[in-house]
Design an enzyme around this catalytic site. Structure first.
Site, PDB file in Angstrom:
ATOM      1  CE1 TYR A  12      -4.036   1.780   0.717  1.00 27.64           C
ATOM      2  CE2 TYR A  12      -2.869   3.116   2.297  1.00 27.64           C
ATOM      3  CZ  TYR A  12      -3.945   2.889   1.691  1.00 27.64           C
ATOM      4  OH  TYR A  12      -4.879   3.925   1.567  1.00 27.64           O
ATOM      5  CE  LYS A  46      -3.692   4.744  -1.323  1.00 29.10           C
ATOM      6  NZ  LYS A  46      -4.827   5.187  -2.480  1.00 29.10           N
TER       7      LYS A  46
END
Ligand code: NDP
Length: 246
Positions: free
Chosen positions: A152, A156
């Site tokens: 993640y 991101k």
């Protein structure tokens, strides 16, 4: 004519607030849902009950062909997209020791490849028309890293690299590209965390002593989409209650 705003993942916690805010400001709001989402019609009906007439299209943002097809359909039925909010995202948290290729790929494809997949078919049109807004919803965990989130955090952080590079390429064409990095926001997903964990582990990390509100993120999206924000591009705007200052 109303500008068209496409919000991916608009049926989720943050996406819904963004759709509502944009509709309240007069945009024609279009959203996407996963092809397998069986609750899309219920959500549309619920929103209509609250006075919002949204359009929704099935789209797997992780899949290039699905994204192309979706944008073609929206453009043919409604017209060109003026504002794209790349909001759809998932988590598949686990320590790197346990991280397997499946969970790595799922998060990179859904959270990062999606930004390419959705932006590619709209960017040229924005440049040709001389106006456009691309807003990428990242996360504080892309800025500072997070335990159990190599996938993640990488996706991101990658989103913001994309933002900066594309912002340079389209800066003279009336198109801005920005990232928003929210901290903990009180969406259903976050509120489902046991309250003792929220109180003992999460809230103490936030100097403001509370979770953010989806409406606060939506307000920032609305500003970035506005004409007033024309000089703001390539930025990564933190909205996290002071949790991380960079
Ligand atoms: P939700 O889980 O509530 O919503 C996520 C949305 O993404 C859903 O509408 C889902 O649609 C959609 N989605 C997921 N996978 C796909 C796919 N392959 N194709 C199309 N749509 C997909 O999350 P939030 O609203 O909380 O988060 C929204 C964004 O904000 C995410 O990018 C998240 O990473 C980011 N964020 C959230 C924070 C928070 O505190 N909530 C903090 C920081 C960042 P469907 O249900 O149809 O699958």
């Amino acid at each position: 004519m109303a500008r068209i705003a496409l919000v991916t993942g608009g049926m989720g916690g943050l996406g819904e607030a963004i759709c509502i805010k944009m509709a309240a400001l007069g945009y024609q709001v279009v959203t996407t849902h996963s092809p397998g989402n069986t609750k899309a019609a219920d959500w549309l009906a619920e929103m209509e009950g609250q006075g919002y007439k949204f359009k929704a299209y099935p789209c797997d943002v992780a899949d290039y062909d699905s994204a192309q097809k979706c944008i073609q359909q929206i453009t043919a039925e409604l017209g060109p997209i003026d504002v794209l909010v790349n909001n759809a995202g998932i988590t598949r948290d686990m320590t790197f020791k346990k991280m397997d290729k499946v969970n790595w790929d799922a998060v990179i494809k859904t959270n990062l490849d999606s930004v390419f997949n959705m932006t590619k078919p709209v960017a040229d049109g924005m440049v040709e028309r001389g106006w456009g807004r691309i807003i990428n919803i990242s996360s504080v965990n892309g800025q500072k890293g997070a335990f159990g989130q190599t996938n993640y955090s990488a996706a991101k952080a990658g989103m913001h690299g994309f933002t900066k590079a594309l912002a340079l390429e389209v800066a003279r064409k009336g198109v801005t590209v920005n990232t928003i990095s929210p901290g903990y926001i009180g969406t259903k997903m976050v509120m489902a965390i046991p309250s003792e964990v929220l109180e003992s582990k999460i809230i103490p990390q936030i100097p403001m002593g509370r979770l953010g509100k989806p409406e606060e993120v939506a307000g920032l999206v609305a500003y970035l989409a506005s004409d007033e924000a024309a000089f703001l591009t390539g930025a990564n705007i933190a909205i996290n209650g002071g949790q991380h200052m960079s």
